[in-house]
Design an enzyme around this catalytic site. Structure first.
Site, short mmCIF file in Angstrom:
data_model
loop_
_atom_site.label_atom_id
_atom_site.label_comp_id
_atom_site.label_asym_id
_atom_site.label_seq_id
_atom_site.Cartn_x
_atom_site.Cartn_y
_atom_site.Cartn_z
N CYS A 2 8.11 7.67 -11.52
CA CYS A 2 6.98 7.05 -10.82
C CYS A 2 6.92 7.70 -9.44
CB CYS A 2 7.13 5.53 -10.72
SG CYS A 2 8.55 4.99 -9.74
N CYS B 11 0.83 -1.20 0.00
CA CYS B 11 0.00 0.00 0.00
C CYS B 11 0.87 1.25 0.00
CB CYS B 11 -0.92 0.01 1.22
SG CYS B 11 -2.16 -1.30 1.21
#
Length: 333
Positions: A291, A119
């Site tokens: 990213c 996560c």
């Protein structure tokens, strides 16, 4: 997995999660007896901790922890309510319950490290783990009170984008399972000596994983990228985060092509490069990839090299490095 909006709140930012979770539970019911274990769960202490309880709920988000918790529950004969959430999806099942399968029955070998997402790296919509967490609590109540039909041998799949919930049948207990199979000799001693980080090739640490897949020639720092912008270098910046991440925040003029879509959108990258005028030296425009933290960008560069973009480079540390090294006011999440 964080049950955001259900247990953890802003007032406990910077505090241990056990403190936040305990406080939230006591606000709901002040008579609940809570024992806090503010320590990392490892093979050295897991058996002692888990042996004190009747049911275990796994809300972790990494492979070594999942295997460790599963094996510990099998050794001690404890049912395991396992939940997971990533992005907009979640899943839930019950392992090691009344002859049902354990986690290793389904996944005898860990997935490749490149397929594992946490996560903290990939993000998760707060309400999704909230839903899965509440359903985990429901399964624990059903097991504790011996009512209903717990999700043993079945898995609940949640797709929050379409608001669909499916229940699928999963395989039963495997007779060949290394931990719970008929001929298994996995004892507490085996558990204590098992190296889960080596087995999964993934660290147990909660710190975000930092991959090193490229040589220095194909990487630049956020500061170096900033300097090339200032110098007016002709280039294309591809952001390989999922679209919903890109919409939160992005670098100027970035082209969003999620990592999973690169092969399908090779034409878009080629077109973007053609639109850029050659720089003053007459060389072709450069291709950079970014990213969130610098892991998926490396994977993307490896793929781009195979697709013919042999000069593609990634920005080390992703947009988080940009926020740390270039623009402290740049939003992070």
């Amino acid at each position: 997995m964080e049950i955001v909006g259900v247990i953890h709140s802003e007032e406990y930012i910077g505090s241990p999660k056990v403190e936040s979770a305990a406080a939230a539970c006591l606000k709901i019911n002040s008579t609940v007896l809570i024992t806090k274990h503010q320590e990392a769960l490892r093979t050295t202490n897991a058996l002692d901790i888990v042996s004190k309880y009747d049911i275990v709920i796994d809300a972790t988000d990494n492979a070594p922890s999942r295997y460790l918790i599963n094996d510990c529950c099998v050794v001690l004969g404890k049912p395991l309510v396992s939940g997971a959430a990533i992005g907009m999806e979640g899943q839930l099942t019950v392992y090691n319950y009344k002859g049902g399968p354990c986690y290793r029955c389904l996944f005898p070998l860990p997935p490749p490290t490149t397929a594992c997402q946490r996560c903290s790296d990939s993000g998760v919509l707060g309400v999704v783990p909230g839903i899965i967490g509440c359903l985990q609590a429901l399964e624990a109540i059903k097991i504790a009170s011996s009512v209903g039909e717990p999700l043993s041998g079945r898995m609940l799949l949640l797709d929050s984008l379409s608001t669909k919930i499916r229940i699928v049948k999963i395989r039963g207990r495997s007779s060949q399972c290394e931990v719970c199979g008929e001929n298994s000799f996995f004892t507490p001693q085996h558990f204590k000596g098992f190296d889960y980080e080596k087995f999964t090739q993934t660290p147990l640490s909660v710190a975000p994983v930092k991959l090193s897949l490229l040589t220095p020639d194909f990487r630049i720092t956020a500061k170096e990228y900033k300097q090339r912008i200032v110098q007016g270098e002709a280039h294309v910046l591809v952001d390989v985060r999922p679209e919903h991440h890109f919409k939160i925040v992005s670098l100027p003029n970035a082209l969003n092509i999620p990592l999973t879509m690169i092969e399908q959108r090779v034409g878009d990258i080629s077109s973007a490069l053609k639109e850029k005028q050659p720089n003053s030296s007459g060389s072709s425009p450069h291709l950079y990839v970014v990213c969130r933290r610098g892991n998926d960008s490396q994977r993307a560069v490896q793929l781009l090299h195979k697709l013919g973009f042999v000069a593609a480079r990634d920005i080390i540390g992703g947009i988080e490095s940009w926020a740390r090294e270039v623009d402290p006011k740049f939003p992070t999440y």
